[in-house]
Write a protein that holds these residues in place. Structure first.
Motif, short mmCIF file in Angstrom:
data_model
loop_
_atom_site.label_atom_id
_atom_site.label_comp_id
_atom_site.label_asym_id
_atom_site.label_seq_id
_atom_site.Cartn_x
_atom_site.Cartn_y
_atom_site.Cartn_z
N LYS A 138 24.03 6.45 37.75
CA LYS A 138 22.97 6.77 37.80
C LYS A 138 22.18 6.43 36.85
O LYS A 138 23.02 7.62 35.95
N LYS A 139 20.62 6.40 36.05
CA LYS A 139 20.23 5.85 34.92
C LYS A 139 18.96 7.81 35.52
O LYS A 139 19.23 8.32 36.46
N ASP A 140 18.87 8.10 34.46
CA ASP A 140 18.23 9.85 34.17
C ASP A 140 19.16 10.54 35.12
O ASP A 140 17.94 10.98 36.07
N LYS A 141 20.12 10.67 34.96
CA LYS A 141 20.26 11.83 36.26
C LYS A 141 19.99 13.46 36.05
O LYS A 141 19.73 13.48 34.90
N THR A 142 20.34 14.16 37.01
CA THR A 142 19.81 15.51 36.89
C THR A 142 20.86 16.07 35.93
O THR A 142 22.07 15.63 36.21
N GLN A 143 20.64 17.67 35.87
CA GLN A 143 21.66 18.21 34.95
C GLN A 143 22.20 18.44 36.48
O GLN A 143 24.06 18.48 36.02
N GLU A 144 21.92 19.23 37.22
CA GLU A 144 22.70 19.22 39.27
C GLU A 144 23.88 18.17 39.05
O GLU A 144 25.24 18.78 39.22
N GLU A 145 23.01 16.04 38.79
CA GLU A 145 23.78 15.50 39.23
C GLU A 145 25.02 15.19 38.31
O GLU A 145 26.29 15.61 38.61
N GLN A 146 24.92 15.77 36.65
CA GLN A 146 25.80 15.76 35.77
C GLN A 146 27.48 16.46 36.28
O GLN A 146 28.27 16.15 35.69
N ILE A 147 26.53 17.98 36.52
CA ILE A 147 27.88 18.77 37.03
C ILE A 147 28.42 18.37 37.83
O ILE A 147 29.77 18.63 38.13
N MET A 148 27.63 18.24 38.79
CA MET A 148 28.93 17.63 39.82
C MET A 148 29.64 16.26 39.70
O MET A 148 31.04 16.55 39.93
N ILE A 149 29.34 15.29 38.85
CA ILE A 149 30.06 14.65 38.39
C ILE A 149 31.38 15.41 37.70
O ILE A 149 32.48 14.55 37.79
N LYS A 150 30.88 16.45 37.23
CA LYS A 150 32.24 16.87 36.11
C LYS A 150 33.36 17.23 37.24
O LYS A 150 34.32 17.24 37.13
N MET A 151 32.94 18.27 38.34
CA MET A 151 33.48 18.89 39.26
C MET A 151 34.52 17.89 40.19
O MET A 151 35.49 18.69 40.19
N ILE A 152 33.45 17.16 40.50
CA ILE A 152 34.00 16.10 41.34
C ILE A 152 35.08 15.15 40.39
O ILE A 152 35.94 14.70 41.57
N SER A 153 35.04 14.89 39.37
CA SER A 153 36.05 13.77 38.63
C SER A 153 37.33 14.19 39.60
O SER A 153 38.44 12.90 39.41
#
Length: 173
Positions: A138-153
């Protein structure tokens, strides 16, 4: 108060909370498949725990089918998910699982658990990997989405007995 804790767990987090609650409350504790075979009429409180999956609580339909039959009992549902306790939207997601009439009969709680990819079913792992891939693309990820990626990876555990305390307090009152 004679209570029973019934749970459905995929990777162990919900089972852990169920066992913590049962131990502290002096309650019986059974996995859902075993509890379905039991006569629950002697219990004054029925506590059901399921894991969160896309805003739903796993196996909640079994519990909901029995709400009217248990009208004389204290009914509690807890949901265990991968989000931190202060995540926005948890209350909305919990309420979405019950009609307005059911919400008057059932008290709901959320307990943070985590991810355990090693114990996940193959379809769940695949679903999570696809979700992560989509989120990363996804382009232009929100800060929440960036945190989520880190968490659930990768796998992690944020479960803690302190999150069961509100359930135990409600049970006592």
């Amino acid at each position: 108060m004679k209570a029973i804790v019934i749970y459905n767990s995929q990777t162990g987090f919900t089972k852990r909370y169920a066992e913590w609650i049962a131990k502290e409350a002096g309650a019986d504790c059974f996995e859902l498949s075993a509890a379905k075979k039991k006569d629950l009429s002697a219990y004054e409180a029925i506590i059901f725990g399921g894991w969160a999956c896309a805003g739903s609580i796993s196996k909640i339909s079994w519990f909901k089918r029995n709400i009217n039959k248990w009208a004389d009992k204290k009914l509690i549902v807890f949901c265990v998910g991968a989000s931190p306790i202060d995540s926005p939207g948890i209350d909305i997601a919990l309420k979405r699982n019950f009609s307005a009439a059911e919400q008057k009969k059932v008290k709901t709680f959320y307990c943070p658990g985590g991810f355990n990819y090693e114990k996940m079913s193959a379809p769940s792992k695949l679903m999570m990997k696809m979700f992560i891939k989509k989120l990363k693309a996804k382009k232009d990820k929100t800060q929440e989405e960036q945190i989520m990626i880190k968490m659930i990876s990768s796998s992690y555990d944020i479960s803690d007995k302190k999150y069961a305390e509100p359930i135990l307090q409600y049970l006592k009152n």
